[in-house]
Design a protein around this motif. Structure first.
Motif, PDB file in Angstrom:
ATOM      1  N   UNK A  25       0.808  -1.213   0.000  1.00 21.83           N
ATOM      2  CA  UNK A  25       0.000   0.000   0.000  1.00 21.83           C
ATOM      3  C   UNK A  25       0.842   1.264   0.000  1.00 21.83           C
ATOM      4  N   UNK A  26       1.923   1.255   0.770  1.00 18.71           N
ATOM      5  CA  UNK A  26       2.842   2.398   0.794  1.00 18.71           C
ATOM      6  C   UNK A  26       3.453   2.607  -0.584  1.00 18.71           C
ATOM      7  N   UNK A  27       3.845   1.514  -1.231  1.00 18.39           N
ATOM      8  CA  UNK A  27       4.400   1.613  -2.587  1.00 18.39           C
ATOM      9  C   UNK A  27       3.381   2.199  -3.559  1.00 18.39           C
ATOM     10  N   UNK A  28       2.139   1.754  -3.451  1.00 18.12           N
ATOM     11  CA  UNK A  28       1.089   2.223  -4.354  1.00 18.12           C
ATOM     12  C   UNK A  28       0.845   3.710  -4.187  1.00 18.12           C
ATOM     13  N   UNK A  29       0.773   4.177  -2.949  1.00 17.04           N
ATOM     14  CA  UNK A  29       0.571   5.605  -2.708  1.00 17.04           C
ATOM     15  C   UNK A  29       1.746   6.419  -3.238  1.00 17.04           C
ATOM     16  N   UNK A  30       2.956   5.890  -3.048  1.00 16.54           N
ATOM     17  CA  UNK A  30       4.142   6.609  -3.534  1.00 16.54           C
ATOM     18  C   UNK A  30       4.133   6.720  -5.053  1.00 16.54           C
ATOM     19  N   UNK A  31       3.823   5.615  -5.731  1.00 17.72           N
ATOM     20  CA  UNK A  31       3.839   5.637  -7.195  1.00 17.72           C
ATOM     21  C   UNK A  31       2.726   6.515  -7.762  1.00 17.72           C
ATOM     22  N   UNK A  32       1.638   6.665  -6.994  1.00 14.06           N
ATOM     23  CA  UNK A  32       0.532   7.518  -7.436  1.00 14.06           C
ATOM     24  C   UNK A  32       0.699   8.977  -6.993  1.00 14.06           C
ATOM     25  N   UNK A  33       1.807   9.258  -6.296  1.00 18.47           N
ATOM     26  CA  UNK A  33       2.044  10.621  -5.823  1.00 18.47           C
ATOM     27  C   UNK A  33       1.148  11.018  -4.674  1.00 18.47           C
ATOM     28  N   UNK A  64      11.739  -3.910   8.930  1.00 21.04           N
ATOM     29  CA  UNK A  64      10.486  -3.594   8.239  1.00 21.04           C
ATOM     30  C   UNK A  64      10.604  -3.888   6.752  1.00 21.04           C
ATOM     31  N   UNK A  65      11.760  -3.556   6.175  1.00 24.23           N
ATOM     32  CA  UNK A  65      11.992  -3.782   4.748  1.00 24.23           C
ATOM     33  C   UNK A  65      13.258  -4.624   4.601  1.00 24.23           C
ATOM     34  N   UNK A  66      13.104  -5.927   4.755  1.00 19.28           N
ATOM     35  CA  UNK A  66      14.263  -6.819   4.815  1.00 19.28           C
ATOM     36  C   UNK A  66      15.044  -6.875   3.507  1.00 19.28           C
ATOM     37  N   UNK A  67      14.342  -6.815   2.386  1.00 19.35           N
ATOM     38  CA  UNK A  67      14.980  -6.995   1.080  1.00 19.35           C
ATOM     39  C   UNK A  67      15.158  -5.708   0.291  1.00 19.35           C
ATOM     40  N   UNK A  68      14.813  -4.571   0.894  1.00 18.05           N
ATOM     41  CA  UNK A  68      14.912  -3.314   0.157  1.00 18.05           C
ATOM     42  C   UNK A  68      13.881  -3.206  -0.950  1.00 18.05           C
ATOM     43  N   UNK A  69      12.726  -3.848  -0.775  1.00 21.01           N
ATOM     44  CA  UNK A  69      11.672  -3.821  -1.792  1.00 21.01           C
ATOM     45  C   UNK A  69      10.898  -2.507  -1.805  1.00 21.01           C
ATOM     46  N   UNK A  70      10.967  -1.744  -0.699  1.00 24.35           N
ATOM     47  CA  UNK A  70      10.040  -0.621  -0.530  1.00 24.35           C
ATOM     48  C   UNK A  70      10.765   0.679  -0.186  1.00 24.35           C
ATOM     49  N   UNK A  71      11.995   0.819  -0.620  1.00 25.20           N
ATOM     50  CA  UNK A  71      12.829   1.956  -0.211  1.00 25.20           C
ATOM     51  C   UNK A  71      12.193   3.292  -0.577  1.00 25.20           C
ATOM     52  N   UNK A  72      11.776   3.447  -1.814  1.00 18.10           N
ATOM     53  CA  UNK A  72      11.260   4.748  -2.253  1.00 18.10           C
ATOM     54  C   UNK A  72       9.936   5.103  -1.598  1.00 18.10           C
ATOM     55  N   UNK A  73       9.066   4.116  -1.396  1.00 21.48           N
ATOM     56  CA  UNK A  73       7.807   4.382  -0.714  1.00 21.48           C
ATOM     57  C   UNK A  73       8.032   4.830   0.715  1.00 21.48           C
ATOM     58  N   UNK A  74       8.921   4.170   1.425  1.00 20.04           N
ATOM     59  CA  UNK A  74       9.227   4.537   2.806  1.00 20.04           C
ATOM     60  C   UNK A  74       9.910   5.898   2.883  1.00 20.04           C
TER      61      UNK A  74
END
Length: 347
Positions: A25-33, A64-74
């Motif tokens: 969800x955090x990733x989705x909000x980030x990509x949608x601005x 929280x982000x073990x693999x670095x999948x969500x860096x930009x969203x966070x």
């Protein structure tokens, strides 16, 4: 208000399932601005620690982000720095599920994840695809050992990870304090610690020469230490010229939670119940170090006042994870504003 509604939904789900949905969800909000729907503006409060310039002293702890999948969203939530991992040389599944348990009555979390991760190579793919590091964002990478690696060979795993992440990390954290990998905390003891730090420090210098840049290293320690152990760790950190120490990881204690549902689950306890214990260890560590290297304070931060207490106990930076689950992104701006007030007064 929005996060309190979202939290009701998530807390009705299994904790690990909710975590996965929330991060997407955090990733989705980030990509949608639309990250601003969750995050408030964060007050600038530049600090310099480990030779790095942080836009504010508020960090996201590893886990929280073990693999670095969500860096930009966070990153859009206003953190001054983000730490990803713990990562190991080879992918591993971690411990059997269920392995993550909320204790909402005490604002605590117990986990026995066991360093579940996709391996260091996958993490590096994600780091290199992220915009945050390219824009100068401070990214810590937390390294550990595989569960199948014998404890007497643990240094080999740490050195493999250090070699691989060195050029992509702003700093590297050496995690020897998780209670969820068998015998890992044995590495905090005198001879084992001395040997590990010596090997890591020698490799750090080799890598600095090879890459033409110095990447700081921090050691993450447990809260379940007595005074003699704290003094010995402080001596080892000074002797091997480590760059920082992160105090602390989760606790094996069940003080304050044993009467609640999930309070007797195996694993490491984080959140509000660990605040006092972790802060006391940090305070004693600060006295033993006498300012010779910086401390990153973590453990039980659920408010701006909690973070202020960590700074007053000797921390230069703070991190949280469980507080983020209970309070949501507003905790970032609250902690940043509280720390800005006291840090500006001290200048």
């Amino acid at each position: 208000m929005l996060y309190s509604l979202i939290r009701q939904f998530f807390f009705a789900l299994d904790a690990e399932t909710a975590h996965g949905i929330g991060m997407k969800g955090i990733d989705l909000l980030q990509s949608a601005g639309l990250a601003g729907l969750l995050a408030r503006p964060v007050e600038a409060c530049p600090v310099e620690v480990m030779g790095l310039k942080f836009p504010n002293p508020v960090g996201l702890a590893a886990g929280l982000d073990k693999n670095g999948d969500h860096i930009d969203g966070l990153a859009k939530l206003g953190f001054g720095f983000i730490e990803i991992g713990t990562i190991t040389p080879r992918p591993q599944d971690g411990n059997p599920k269920p392995r993550l348990f909320r204790i909402p009555e005490a604002q605590g979390i117990i986990n026995r994840m066991g360093f579940n991760n996709a391996g260091v190579d996958k993490l590096l793919e994600n780091v290199r695809a992220a915009e945050f590091p390219k824009r100068g964002g401070i990214l810590g990478i937390n390294i550990g050992k595989n569960a199948t690696t014998p404890i007497d060979k643990a240094a080999d795993d740490y050195l493999i990870c250090l070699d691989k992440v060195y050029n992509d990390a702003s700093y590297v954290t050496v995690n020897i304090s998780s209670p969820n990998t068998k015998n890992l905390r044995e590495l905090q003891k005198d001879e084992a610690l001395d040997d590990l730090l010596a090997q890591l420090k020698a490799r750090q210098q080799q890598l600095a020469d090879r890459h033409g840049k110095y990447v700081p290293m921090a050691l993450k320690i447990a809260p379940d230490l007595d005074d003699a152990q704290i003094a010995a760790i402080a001596d080892a950190l000074r002797r091997h010229r480590f760059d920082a120490v992160i105090a602390t990881n989760t606790t094996l204690s069940r003080d304050g939670v044993d009467r609640f549902p999930n309070g007797d689950e195996a694993g490491g306890l984080s959140g509000a119940p660990v605040f006092g214990k972790s802060t006391e260890v940090q305070r004693k560590l600060a006295a033993a170090l006498a300012g010779e290297l910086p401390i990153i304070g973590v453990g039980g931060i659920l408010s701006g006042d909690d973070a202020v207490e960590k700074i007053r106990a000797g921390a230069s930076l703070v991190q949280f994870y469980s507080g983020f689950i209970y309070r949501g992104p507003e905790l970032v701006s609250e902690v940043a504003a509280s720390l800005a007030k006291i840090l500006r007064k001290s200048v």
